[in-house]
Write an enzyme that holds these catalytic residues in place. Structure first.
Site, PDB file in Angstrom:
ATOM      1  N   THR A 124       0.772  -1.198  -0.022  1.00  0.00           N
ATOM      2  CA  THR A 124       0.033   0.019  -0.076  1.00  0.00           C
ATOM      3  C   THR A 124       0.898   1.186   0.076  1.00  0.00           C
ATOM      4  O   THR A 124       1.978   1.055   0.691  1.00  0.00           O
ATOM      5  CB  THR A 124      -0.961   0.025   1.217  1.00  0.00           C
ATOM      6  OG1 THR A 124      -1.731  -1.164   1.200  1.00  0.00           O
ATOM      7  CG2 THR A 124      -1.537   1.105   1.549  1.00  0.00           C
ATOM      8  N   ARG A 131     -14.370  -6.556  -0.352  1.00  0.00           N
ATOM      9  CA  ARG A 131     -13.708  -6.414   0.938  1.00  0.00           C
ATOM     10  C   ARG A 131     -12.864  -5.029   0.868  1.00  0.00           C
ATOM     11  O   ARG A 131     -12.087  -4.832   0.099  1.00  0.00           O
ATOM     12  CB  ARG A 131     -12.663  -7.464   1.150  1.00  0.00           C
ATOM     13  CG  ARG A 131     -11.647  -7.337   2.452  1.00  0.00           C
ATOM     14  CD  ARG A 131     -10.345  -6.663   2.288  1.00  0.00           C
ATOM     15  NE  ARG A 131      -9.462  -6.855   3.408  1.00  0.00           N
ATOM     16  CZ  ARG A 131      -8.447  -5.900   3.458  1.00  0.00           C
ATOM     17  NH1 ARG A 131      -7.911  -5.126   2.311  1.00  0.00           N
ATOM     18  NH2 ARG A 131      -7.691  -5.876   4.348  1.00  0.00           N
ATOM     19  N   GLY A 142     -10.510  -2.604   3.072  1.00  0.00           N
ATOM     20  CA  GLY A 142      -9.379  -2.708   4.171  1.00  0.00           C
ATOM     21  C   GLY A 142      -9.713  -1.366   4.795  1.00  0.00           C
ATOM     22  O   GLY A 142     -10.667  -0.631   4.829  1.00  0.00           O
ATOM     23  N   ASP A 143      -8.657  -1.069   5.914  1.00  0.00           N
ATOM     24  CA  ASP A 143      -8.392  -0.070   6.500  1.00  0.00           C
ATOM     25  C   ASP A 143      -7.989   1.272   5.713  1.00  0.00           C
ATOM     26  O   ASP A 143      -8.325   2.274   6.078  1.00  0.00           O
ATOM     27  CB  ASP A 143      -7.173  -0.111   7.635  1.00  0.00           C
ATOM     28  CG  ASP A 143      -5.987  -0.443   6.919  1.00  0.00           C
ATOM     29  OD1 ASP A 143      -5.883  -1.424   5.993  1.00  0.00           O
ATOM     30  OD2 ASP A 143      -4.951   0.284   7.168  1.00  0.00           O
ATOM     31  N   GLY A 202      -0.476  -2.355   6.223  1.00  0.00           N
ATOM     32  CA  GLY A 202      -0.269  -3.293   7.028  1.00  0.00           C
ATOM     33  C   GLY A 202      -1.458  -4.132   6.853  1.00  0.00           C
ATOM     34  O   GLY A 202      -2.468  -3.978   6.117  1.00  0.00           O
ATOM     35  N   GLY A 219      -4.886  -4.981   7.326  1.00  0.00           N
ATOM     36  CA  GLY A 219      -5.833  -4.084   7.517  1.00  0.00           C
ATOM     37  C   GLY A 219      -7.020  -4.165   8.503  1.00  0.00           C
ATOM     38  O   GLY A 219      -7.589  -3.266   9.222  1.00  0.00           O
TER      39      GLY A 219
HETATM   40  N1  ASP Z   1      -3.891  -2.161   4.815  1.00  0.00           N
HETATM   41  C1  ASP Z   1      -3.995  -2.720   3.369  1.00  0.00           C
HETATM   42  C2  ASP Z   1      -5.148  -3.577   3.512  1.00  0.00           C
HETATM   43  O1  ASP Z   1      -5.566  -4.130   4.447  1.00  0.00           O
HETATM   44  C3  ASP Z   1      -2.786  -3.602   2.970  1.00  0.00           C
HETATM   45  C4  ASP Z   1      -1.596  -2.619   3.080  1.00  0.00           C
HETATM   46  O2  ASP Z   1      -1.252  -1.763   3.700  1.00  0.00           O
HETATM   47  O3  ASP Z   1      -0.741  -3.213   2.210  1.00  0.00           O
HETATM   48  O4  ASP Z   1      -6.008  -3.400   2.661  1.00  0.00           O
END
Ligand code: ASP
Length: 305
Positions: free
Chosen positions: A171, A199, A201-202, A223, A225
């Protein structure tokens, strides 16, 4: 209040393999350079984070834009958020499949929409109506990712817990402080490999993967999420700064909390209105770069815990 501008970017917190370190460092360095030029010319923090993120969305090294991870059905689904610290205006898109630069769509929502968040076809329609060309989902898919998904799906039956491993996540995110003393933050992602369709994510959720408030700080996370989102980690960290923690310490505290409370993994970049920077991660590596007057730094390891 006039400030000395600062730009910080990250290109994901994970176990970046040795042979991919150079590409990641080059990518974040380039993005930081582009964002920095905006700030140097007196441009806004908001423009700077948008431009820095676009560079990384266009770079196939990262899990954002073209070259992102594929979901379970072999499609790219992208999420992004941008936020302005002065007004708390924000724009987010989720699960978009036909936008090359989701951060540009998020920015249009921030400036031209009464809403804060649009998802899927509605977000794509809004982007098209506001001048962004749509692409085909296939245009965002590269052979490396088809291969990666195939390998993972072939192994999944054997390792049902694979999802909680420190698997690849690159990300991207940027935070900035401009001459006018304003903060901004932006985060963009293709999410996690083999995710379920739909889905979210965060990364694109306000306060989870991204937050900016002139009264506290700007933050972008990366990270796994689901734990990050449950802890509303970006907002949690900026609140620490607001109550007196320096960003360097607040970033470390955030990652400790992620690990201790939910056994999560990830990384964060944090910047306050005085230009103080915090970078922390508990993954083996996180690509990052910092630019400010007379300072140009980039790497893949910082405050590793
Ligand atoms: N945080 C992101 C997610 O869960 C993934 C990432 O940070 O690479 O979608």
């Amino acid at each position: 209040m006039p400030s000395n501008p600062v730009l910080v970017v990250h290109g994901g917190a994970w176990a970046i393999p040795d042979d991919m370190v150079e590409a990641h460092v080059n990518g974040v360095r380039q993005a930081a350079g582009v964002g920095w030029r905006v700030l140097e010319r007196g441009g806004s923090a908001l423009d700077a984070v948008e431009e820095a993120v676009v560079v990384m969305e266009n770079d196939e090294t990262f899990d954002a834009g073209r070259g992102s991870f594929l979901n379970r059905e072999g499609k790219v689904q992208l999420d992004a958020l941008i936020m302005e610290g002065l007004t708390l205006r924000a724009g987010g898109v989720g699960c978009v499949e036909r936008i090359r630069n989701p951060i540009r769509a998020a920015r249009k929502i921030l400036s031209d929409s009464p809403h804060v968040y649009l998802v899927a076809e509605g977000a794509e329609q809004f982007a098209r109506e506001h001048g962004l060309a749509l692409c085909r989902n296939e245009d965002l898919i590269i052979p490396r990712e088809i291969e990666r998904l195939r390998n993972l799906q072939a192994r999944l039956g054997l390792e049902p817990n694979l999802f909680v491993e420190k698997t690849s996540v690159d990300t991207v995110g940027a935070i900035a402080l401009d001459r006018g003393g304003n903060l901004a933050a932006a985060t963009s992602t293709g999410g996690t490999l083999n995710k379920a369709p739909g889905r979210l994510g965060d990364s694109s959720l306000i306060g989870c993967g991204c937050y900016a408030d002139n009264e506290s700080a700007a933050a972008s996370t990366s990270g796994w999420g689901e734990p990050i989102m449950k802890l509303v980690l970006a907002k949690w960290s900026t609140d620490r700064v607001r109550s007196g923690s320096v960003p360097e310490w607040a970033a470390k505290e955030a990652i400790s909390r992620l690990e201790e409370r939910l056994q999560g993994h990830g990384g964060i970049i944090l910047l306050d209105h005085e230009g103080r920077v915090g970078i922390a991660h508990n993954t083996p590596r996180m690509a990052w770069a910092v630019r400010q007057e007379a300072r140009e730094e980039a790497g893949t390891e910082k405050n590793a815990m």
